[in-house]
Design an enzyme around this catalytic site. Structure first.
Site, short mmCIF file in Angstrom:
data_model
loop_
_atom_site.label_atom_id
_atom_site.label_comp_id
_atom_site.label_asym_id
_atom_site.label_seq_id
_atom_site.Cartn_x
_atom_site.Cartn_y
_atom_site.Cartn_z
N GLN A 30 9.54 -9.69 29.93
CA GLN A 30 9.72 -11.08 30.40
C GLN A 30 10.10 -11.13 31.88
O GLN A 30 10.09 -12.19 32.48
CB GLN A 30 10.85 -11.76 29.61
N CYS A 35 11.90 -20.21 24.02
CA CYS A 35 11.76 -18.93 24.73
C CYS A 35 11.73 -19.21 26.23
O CYS A 35 11.05 -20.13 26.66
CB CYS A 35 10.47 -18.25 24.29
N LEU A 36 12.46 -18.40 26.99
CA LEU A 36 12.50 -18.60 28.44
C LEU A 36 11.10 -18.43 29.06
O LEU A 36 10.82 -18.99 30.11
CB LEU A 36 13.47 -17.60 29.09
N GLY A 93 18.82 -14.04 24.81
CA GLY A 93 18.15 -12.75 24.71
C GLY A 93 17.07 -12.65 25.76
O GLY A 93 16.58 -13.66 26.26
N HIS A 99 8.52 -9.66 21.75
CA HIS A 99 8.12 -9.64 23.16
C HIS A 99 7.59 -8.26 23.55
O HIS A 99 6.55 -8.14 24.19
CB HIS A 99 9.30 -9.98 24.08
N HIS A 149 12.88 -11.66 17.74
CA HIS A 149 12.18 -12.38 18.82
C HIS A 149 11.96 -11.46 20.02
O HIS A 149 10.87 -11.40 20.59
CB HIS A 149 13.02 -13.61 19.20
N GLU A 150 13.01 -10.70 20.39
CA GLU A 150 12.90 -9.82 21.57
C GLU A 150 11.98 -8.63 21.30
O GLU A 150 11.21 -8.22 22.18
CB GLU A 150 14.29 -9.35 22.03
NI NI Z 1 11.52 -15.16 24.29
#
Ligand code: NI
Length: 174
Positions: A49, A91-92, A44, A137, A133-134
Site C-alpha cells: 500500500q 481501506c486507505l 492496518g 493486500h 484484510h492486510e
Molecule cells: Ni486496506
C-alpha cells in the site's frame, strides 16, 4: 517520505515477495508505515500500500493510543481460521468505498516480528478481520474483489470519472 498508493495503481494487484533479510531498509519501512498509518487514522497497513512489494503488515486496532498496541508481522501466514463474521470494511487504498465483507471470525497467524523473532497470534473479531484484510493486500486482493460485480463496477466508474475530471483540470489548451 512514503505515501499511500490508491486504486487503480497496479502495485495493489501484485503479490508481494517474502522478506529474506530484516535489514535497515525493512526497519525504516516499518517506522515509516507506522507513522503513516497513525497519521491516516488507519488500523492496518500492508507494505504494497506504500508501493513496497514486501510481505510486511502492521496493525493496531487501538490506534487512538498511538504505538501502544502496534503489531508488526513479517511474512505472515494464517494457519487456522474458523467461523464467519460480516463487517463493513474500508481501506486507505480504496478511498470513498465501504463494503460488507465476510471473513473468518477466529484466526491463528504466524510470522516474524521486526527483530526476526517468530510470533504466533490468536485473534478474533476486528483484529482477525484486520489481519485477513492486510494479508489480502500482500496477495494483491482488495476489498473490491470481495463485493459484487455491480458494486465493484460502480466504484470503478466513479474513479474513472474522477481521474478524467482531474486530468482535464491539468490540461492547458493553447
Ligand atoms: Ni486496506
Amino acid at each position: 517520505m512514503i505515501e499511500i498508493v490508491t486504486y487503480p495503481d497496479p502495485v495493489l494487484k501484485r503479490k508481494a515477495e517474502l522478506v529474506e533479510n530484516i535489514d535497515g531498509d525493512i526497519q525504516d519501512l516499518i517506522d515509516n508505515m507506522s507513522k503513516l498509518m497513525y497519521q491516516s487514522s488507519g488500523i492496518g497497513l500492508a507494505a504494497n500500500q506504500v508501493g513496497v512489494e514486501k510481505r510486511v503488515i502492521i496493525f493496531d486496532i487501538n490506534y487512538k493510543e498511538k504505538g501502544k498496541d502496534l503489531t508488526v508481522l513479517i511474512n505472515p501466514t494464517i494457519i487456522l481460521a474458523e467461523d464467519r463474521i460480516i463487517f463493513e470494511e474500508g481501506c486507505l487504498s480504496v478511498p470513498d468505498f465501504q463494503g460488507k465483507i465476510t471473513r473468518k471470525k477466529y484466526i491463528k497467524a504466524q510470522g516474524m516480528d521486526r527483530n526476526g523473532k517468530s510470533i504466533d497470534i490468536e485473534a478474533e473479531g476486528l483484529t482477525a478481520i484486520c489481519i485477513q484484510h492486510e494479508i489480502d493486500h500482500l496477495n494483491g486482493t482488495l476489498i473490491l474483489d470481495h463485493v459484487s460485480h455491480l458494486k465493484r463496477n460502480m466504484y470503478k466508474r466513479k474513479i474513472a470519472k474522477r481521474m478524467k475530471r482531474s486530468n482535464n483540470g491539468k490540461t492547458k489548451l493553447l
